[in-house]
Scaffold this active site. Structure first.
Site, PDB file in Angstrom:
ATOM      1  N   HIS A  82       0.840  -1.197   0.000  1.00 19.23           N
ATOM      2  CA  HIS A  82       0.000   0.000   0.000  1.00 19.23           C
ATOM      3  C   HIS A  82       0.871   1.242   0.000  1.00 19.23           C
ATOM      4  O   HIS A  82       1.804   1.364   0.787  1.00 19.23           O
ATOM      5  CB  HIS A  82      -0.888   0.001   1.249  1.00 19.23           C
ATOM      6  CG  HIS A  82      -1.799   1.185   1.307  1.00 19.23           C
ATOM      7  ND1 HIS A  82      -3.000   1.237   0.630  1.00 19.23           N
ATOM      8  CD2 HIS A  82      -1.679   2.379   1.945  1.00 19.23           C
ATOM      9  CE1 HIS A  82      -3.585   2.398   0.856  1.00 19.23           C
ATOM     10  NE2 HIS A  82      -2.802   3.107   1.649  1.00 19.23           N
ATOM     11  N   ASP A 161     -14.554   2.562   7.858  1.00 19.63           N
ATOM     12  CA  ASP A 161     -13.606   3.472   7.202  1.00 19.63           C
ATOM     13  C   ASP A 161     -14.287   4.270   6.104  1.00 19.63           C
ATOM     14  O   ASP A 161     -14.030   5.455   5.938  1.00 19.63           O
ATOM     15  CB  ASP A 161     -12.414   2.700   6.630  1.00 19.63           C
ATOM     16  CG  ASP A 161     -11.429   3.648   5.960  1.00 19.63           C
ATOM     17  OD1 ASP A 161     -10.962   4.578   6.653  1.00 19.63           O
ATOM     18  OD2 ASP A 161     -11.166   3.507   4.760  1.00 19.63           O
ATOM     19  N   ARG A 168     -14.272  12.657   7.478  1.00 18.29           N
ATOM     20  CA  ARG A 168     -12.989  13.349   7.708  1.00 18.29           C
ATOM     21  C   ARG A 168     -12.670  14.301   6.570  1.00 18.29           C
ATOM     22  O   ARG A 168     -12.144  15.390   6.763  1.00 18.29           O
ATOM     23  CB  ARG A 168     -11.856  12.323   7.861  1.00 18.29           C
ATOM     24  CG  ARG A 168     -11.884  11.609   9.205  1.00 18.29           C
ATOM     25  CD  ARG A 168     -10.960  10.400   9.191  1.00 18.29           C
ATOM     26  NE  ARG A 168      -9.607  10.760   8.833  1.00 18.29           N
ATOM     27  CZ  ARG A 168      -8.757   9.938   8.197  1.00 18.29           C
ATOM     28  NH1 ARG A 168      -9.112   8.715   7.883  1.00 18.29           N
ATOM     29  NH2 ARG A 168      -7.543  10.335   7.906  1.00 18.29           N
ATOM     30  N   SER A 183      -7.190   3.994   9.467  1.00 15.08           N
ATOM     31  CA  SER A 183      -7.946   3.887   8.215  1.00 15.08           C
ATOM     32  C   SER A 183      -7.235   2.921   7.251  1.00 15.08           C
ATOM     33  O   SER A 183      -7.847   1.996   6.707  1.00 15.08           O
ATOM     34  CB  SER A 183      -8.055   5.292   7.586  1.00 15.08           C
ATOM     35  OG  SER A 183      -8.337   5.230   6.227  1.00 15.08           O
ATOM     36  N   LYS A 187      -8.433  -1.540   6.780  1.00 14.24           N
ATOM     37  CA  LYS A 187      -8.897  -2.179   5.541  1.00 14.24           C
ATOM     38  C   LYS A 187      -7.884  -3.175   5.002  1.00 14.24           C
ATOM     39  O   LYS A 187      -8.245  -4.196   4.427  1.00 14.24           O
ATOM     40  CB  LYS A 187      -9.382  -1.187   4.491  1.00 14.24           C
ATOM     41  CG  LYS A 187      -8.522  -0.042   4.191  1.00 14.24           C
ATOM     42  CD  LYS A 187      -9.265   0.948   3.280  1.00 14.24           C
ATOM     43  CE  LYS A 187      -8.341   2.084   2.949  1.00 14.24           C
ATOM     44  NZ  LYS A 187      -8.735   3.358   3.490  1.00 14.24           N
TER      45      LYS A 187
HETATM   46  N1  URA Z   1      -5.453   6.701   2.737  1.00 11.39           N
HETATM   47  C1  URA Z   1      -6.395   6.048   3.451  1.00 11.39           C
HETATM   48  O1  URA Z   1      -6.814   4.965   3.094  1.00 11.39           O
HETATM   49  N2  URA Z   1      -6.842   6.628   4.579  1.00 11.39           N
HETATM   50  C2  URA Z   1      -6.407   7.811   5.010  1.00 11.39           C
HETATM   51  O2  URA Z   1      -6.851   8.255   6.045  1.00 11.39           O
HETATM   52  C3  URA Z   1      -5.439   8.500   4.266  1.00 11.39           C
HETATM   53  C4  URA Z   1      -4.972   7.896   3.122  1.00 11.39           C
END
Ligand code: URA
Length: 433
Positions: A82, A161, A168, A183, A187
């Site tokens: 990621h 999320d 947010r 966050s 996931k």
């Molecule tokens: N990417 C995400 O998945 N969540 C965040 O809060 C910021 C970047």
């Protein structure tokens, strides 16, 4: 228990316990807590922060807010990667086939681009007919069969999320380390991989503007992984210039094809080699960096990584003829060249300005429902450290829009050209494991 007391507790700087965090996450997902109270708590977390224990609990409560996928029926360790997002970041498309061609199993859910950052799903969808299906059974089957899958975020995974991120986004609470870490990790952990490699970006084009904040975010996410017995490692890499030369969806896919054929930009291939060698060690395919790198380079040179990319595109129903003949990708109507107005060395390229420029040319979306022009974007001709002569080409803009003059000026201004090259502008990389 009531939500006002939880908000007040965090507002006054106290630690929240599991019951309180559970009450908040579950209550918000079940629509029992309204947006205004959830926003107040998010702002209290933003300002007061959270300790390691609270971040671990928040991540875990978000992780189990929806389905948790189990990939254990697929032999071998499943790997995920990621990036916290950047400009021109097409790493997953190069890295996935490189790693899978060496025997790694890539299980990846990706997102879409928003604002100045691009998204892997959009890049993939610039390949005609490519299917980013969101289906657990198909995902498992594909990883088992060809060693990799990159699909969309299934809406049943981590609904907490999804809701919290949208909130947010409009309440000034995105750039908080506890909230970003929970966050991302919730996931990733819900989607079933055994090992996760994070590429935490810092610099003008990233969420984290300084290397110190990127280190804090990376360490927070690695610690969450440790608590949950997952092999999570993080690379901290700079986004002080776009990655590679191409920014914009089909322009980036064409760069991916070139890179997998052994003709990639130096910074992109180096990042893929360093990330790939870490992932192959996480997957226990190799036990040292040298052998892993050698295998990755070999599979670029012998064409196996490129063949794996074609197999992946074909399995997800994409039209492989575009990969074999990239000249088939549509080209934007207007092609505008940006020339340097001075001589010297490129010391910086403002990645944020290039990302925004690409978005304004049609290559990105300002709002989630904006439609992207897959052929729009920017291709750089110079990178940090390069010498430039006055009148030399710096970048080329691709767009189907007619109002590109401002972007042309912004792209010119994104290049900081000086008489001397400041060596401190050379990119730095740190590994946290
Ligand atoms: N990417 C995400 O998945 N969540 C965040 O809060 C910021 C970047």
């Amino acid at each position: 228990m009531n939500i006002e007391e939880i908000i007040e507790k965090k507002r006054d700087g106290f630690e929240l316990n599991r019951d309180e965090i559970h009450f908040f996450v579950k209550g918000y997902v079940d629509n029992k807590i309204p947006d205004y109270q959830a926003s107040a708590l998010l702002m209290a977390i933003y300002i007061r922060g959270m300790n390691k224990k609270e971040i671990g609990i928040l991540t875990d409560e978000m992780r189990v807010s929806g389905e948790v996928w189990d990939l254990s029926s697929i032999p071998g360790l499943k790997l995920d990667k990621h990036s916290t997002g950047g400009v021109g970041d097409k790493v997953s498309l190069v890295l996935g086939p490189m790693v899978a061609s060496c025997g790694g199993k890539l299980a990846k859910m990706s997102g879409r681009g928003l604002g100045h950052t691009g998204g892997t799903l959009d890049k993939l969808e610039s390949i005609p007919n490519f299917d980013i299906y969101e289906n657990y059974e198909e995902f498992k089957e594909q990883i088992d069969k060809i060693g990799m899958a990159i699909i969309g975020q299934d809406s049943k995974i981590d609904p907490a999320d999804k809701k919290l991120y949208a909130l947010r986004d409009v309440t000034g609470t995105v750039s908080s380390i506890p909230l970003i870490a929970s966050s991302i990790m919730s996931k990733k952990l819900a989607s079933g991989a055994d090992c996760i490699l994070l590429d935490v970006k810092y610099g003008s084009g990233a969420f984290m503007k300084t290397i110190e904040d990127a280190k804090k975010l990376a360490q927070t996410m690695v610690d969450i992984g440790k608590e949950l017995n997952k092999d999570v490692r993080a690379e901290i890499t700079d986004m002080d210039q776009p990655l590679g030369f191409a920014v914009g969806n089909n322009l980036e896919v064409k760069e991916v094809i070139n890179t997998l054929k052994g003709n990639g930009p130096k910074d992109l291939i180096e990042l893929c080699l360093s990330s790939g060698s870490i992932m192959l060690q996480q997957g226990k395919i190799f036990d040292n960096e040298e052998d892993a790198r050698k295998a990755l380079i070999e599979n670029i040179n012998n064409g196996k990584a490129f063949e794996k990319f074609k197999e992946f595109v074909k399995t997800q129903k994409g039209d492989v003829s575009y990969i074999e003949h990239p000249e088939k990708f549509p080209v934007a109507k207007n092609i505008i060249e940006v020339y340097s107005n001075k001589s010297g060395f490129v010391n910086k390229i403002n990645a944020l300005a290039i990302g925004k420029g690409s978005m304004e040319l049609g290559g990105g979306r300002e709002k989630l429902d904006d439609i992207i022009d897959m052929s729009a974007g920017i291709v750089l001709n110079k990178k940090i450290g390069d010498e430039v002569k006055e009148g030399e080409l710096l970048a080329t803009l691709y767009t189907n829009k007619e109002n590109y003059e401002k972007v042309k000026e912004d792209v010119l201004n994104a290049f900081l050209i000086d008489n001397v090259f400041d060596e401190s502008n050379i990119s730095k990389k740190i590994l946290i494991d």
